[in-house]
Design an enzyme around this catalytic site. Structure first.
Site, PDB file in Angstrom:
ATOM      1  N   TYR A 191       0.673  -1.238  -0.152  1.00 51.86           N
ATOM      2  CA  TYR A 191       0.019  -0.026   0.097  1.00 51.86           C
ATOM      3  C   TYR A 191       0.795   1.370  -0.025  1.00 51.86           C
ATOM      4  O   TYR A 191       1.761   1.299   0.844  1.00 51.86           O
ATOM      5  CB  TYR A 191      -0.826   0.095   1.146  1.00 51.86           C
ATOM      6  CG  TYR A 191      -2.089   1.131   1.337  1.00 51.86           C
ATOM      7  CD1 TYR A 191      -2.960   1.292   0.578  1.00 51.86           C
ATOM      8  CD2 TYR A 191      -1.649   2.222   2.302  1.00 51.86           C
ATOM      9  CE1 TYR A 191      -3.797   2.352   0.636  1.00 51.86           C
ATOM     10  CE2 TYR A 191      -2.398   3.154   2.598  1.00 51.86           C
ATOM     11  CZ  TYR A 191      -3.643   3.552   1.568  1.00 51.86           C
ATOM     12  OH  TYR A 191      -4.345   4.259   1.769  1.00 51.86           O
ATOM     13  N   ASP A 286       9.243   2.493  -0.150  1.00 51.77           N
ATOM     14  CA  ASP A 286       8.189   3.095   0.803  1.00 51.77           C
ATOM     15  C   ASP A 286       8.534   2.771   2.002  1.00 51.77           C
ATOM     16  O   ASP A 286       8.286   1.767   2.682  1.00 51.77           O
ATOM     17  CB  ASP A 286       7.027   2.554   0.261  1.00 51.77           C
ATOM     18  CG  ASP A 286       5.986   3.380   0.940  1.00 51.77           C
ATOM     19  OD1 ASP A 286       6.038   3.829   2.022  1.00 51.77           O
ATOM     20  OD2 ASP A 286       4.738   3.046   0.722  1.00 51.77           O
ATOM     21  N   LYS A 314       5.099   9.024   9.261  1.00 48.30           N
ATOM     22  CA  LYS A 314       4.686   8.505  10.506  1.00 48.30           C
ATOM     23  C   LYS A 314       5.804   8.933  11.631  1.00 48.30           C
ATOM     24  O   LYS A 314       5.777  10.042  12.182  1.00 48.30           O
ATOM     25  CB  LYS A 314       4.636   7.105  10.741  1.00 48.30           C
ATOM     26  CG  LYS A 314       3.390   6.580   9.670  1.00 48.30           C
ATOM     27  CD  LYS A 314       3.167   5.046   9.471  1.00 48.30           C
ATOM     28  CE  LYS A 314       1.959   4.581   8.883  1.00 48.30           C
ATOM     29  NZ  LYS A 314       0.796   5.270   9.099  1.00 48.30           N
TER      30      LYS A 314
END
Length: 474
Positions: A191, A286, A314
């Site tokens: 994702y 990623d 994050k």
């Protein structure tokens, strides 16, 4: 070697000492794995209830689609009543009904030094006195940028944005601009945010809700997105042969966290680096989840593979909205205003996110940090797997540093197709049982879990004890 919890040498020495003598390498074991929400761990605790959460969620459904602002929170894949959080601190969280939980979601990864850290909160309070957003350069951007560049092997220049989705959108556009090619390879179950080109065989909420793609995404947006099973070298070779000279980049989660926790086979990342170089394509990691979590320099430090470009999020915002992409200077100088590839954002580099990120990364540099994360996470995942095996369930799982996962299948799990063999119904019952026992995992079989520096031996043991109880009742 199992497809979960790959044991590879780490290259970090950053972070508090932990008294356990558990060895460093990540765990990797696979074994053969309906609970009602009414009671809690022991007789001294109050009855488990979600009455206030139910009332709030019912009201929310009239105000927001599905009652949430991000799909997995709605508990669709695990059933039962979603919990509405009131507060967090350290490794624990409390819902509006007063139930307390040991938290292994950590706001989906950022809470690596613990929720509501006192030093971070104090720094934010001081920063807020000067304002929350300038829409102009601030010195804090320089400080965090230098910290990121010093830490992450691939990054020589960085651009801050406001989310992981935004970072992946920017890095895709940059890869295409730099290579003058349009096609990109992504992996099934990985994702990279909800931008149109990435919503093809995606993980996270798309996998959780069983959505193969998304309505509203035109074919023209995904026509240049090629997909391959994760860990499948032959499939990637075939794509490069079929689309010779057309592929701009390969993008992947170096450790998958959005289809459950899936590690790369030993040769896989090396192969991707080699084939991208041979075909004048870019390798993009990623690291929105893995950055500063598997090691201070991320998965690329842990595995010793330096990609061309990297996305982050994050942790580098310390719990505030943030994202970033970076890489080699010659590539990054394509980004406006240094170059012609346009990307912008009003809140990018805002002083609050920069402050929280700076103080979080400072803490992660302390000696023993990643040793501690590795040891508590190993203790957790081995305890859960042992409890599942003892109760006769098929279960497999593993960890690297402060990231872990387990599947209700005997494994091994090398890719999303393997992950989908999991008994999701059993996971749902296990999940609800653990929630009653005061343990909060991600509400999906297809999401990784996270530990942090505030998780204690007592937290881990309480979790294992709860798992033993729940497994016996499945």
């Amino acid at each position: 070697m199992a497809g979960i919890g790959l044991s590879l040498p780490s290259k970090f020495t950053h972070g508090p000492a932990f008294s356990s003598s558990i060895p460093r390498s990540s765990s990797s074991r696979c074994y053969s794995s309906s609970v009602k929400m009414t009671v809690s761990v022991d007789e001294t605790k109050k009855t488990f209830t979600l009455q206030k959460s139910e009332e709030a969620f019912n009201a929310a459904k009239e105000l927001m689609p599905g009652g949430v602002n991000s799909p997995v929170r709605a508990f669709r894949s695990v059933g039962g009543q979603p919990i509405i959080i009131d507060s967090v601190k350290g490794s624990h969280m409390w819902d509006i009904d007063g139930n307390e939980y040991i938290d292994y979601v950590g706001s989906w990864g950022p809470a690596i030094i613990g929720h509501a850290d006192d030093e971070v909160l104090a720094a934010l309070a001081e920063t807020m006195k000067k304002g929350t957003s300038f829409g102009a350069p601030c010195l804090l951007e320089n400080i965090l940028a230098q910290m990121v560049i010093s830490a992450v092997p691939s990054i020589e220049m960085v651009r801050f944005v406001n989310s992981g989705t935004e970072a992946c959108m920017g890095v895709l556009r940059l890869a295409r601009a730099f290579t003058c090619k349009m096609k990109v390879i992504k992996f099934e179950g990985c994702y990279h945010g909800h931008a149109d080109p990435f919503l093809v065989k995606a993980g996270s909420g798309v996998a959780t809700l069983g959505l193969p793609d998304s309505p509203g995404v035109p074919k023209s947006a995904t026509i240049d997105t090629l997909t391959s099973p994760y860990n499948d070298i032959t499939a990637v070779e075939n794509l490069f042969n079929t689309h010779k000279g057309e592929i701009a980049a390969v993008i992947l989660e170096p450790v998958v966290g959005n289809a459950g926790f899936i590690t790369p086979k030993p040769e896989f990342l090396n192969f991707l680096q080699k084939i991208t170089k041979e075909n004048d394509a870019l390798l993009i990691f990623d690291e929105v989840m893995t950055g500063f979590r598997l090691a201070y320099g991320g998965a690329q430090e842990y595995f010793g593979i330096t990609p061309d470009l990297t996305t982050l999020g994050k942790i580098i915002g310390g719990g505030l909205p943030v994202g970033a992409y970076g890489g080699r200077r010659e590539i990054m100088e394509m980004v406006a205003p240094a170059g012609p590839m346009y990307q912008a954002g009003t809140l990018s580099g805002n002083p609050l996110a920069m402050t929280a990120g700076i103080h979080t990364l400072k803490r992660l540099q302390e000696p023993g940090t990643y040793d501690y994360l590795d040891k508590v996470t190993r203790q957790l995942i081995e305890g859960i797997l042992d409890a599942g095996k003892a109760a006769g369930h098929e279960i497999c799982g593993g960890h690297i540093s402060g990231m872990f996962g387990f599947f209700f299948t005997d494994g091994p799990v090398y890719n999303f197709e393997d992950a989908k063999k999991s008994d999701t119904s059993k996971f749902a019952r296990f999940y609800r049982g653990m929630l009653e026992e005061g343990v909060y995992f991600a509400p999906s079989q297809f999401e990784a879990g996270f530990t942090g520096l505030k998780h204690t031996h007592e937290d881990i043991q309480r979790t294992i004890d709860a798992a033993e109880k729940v497994f016996k009742n499945l």
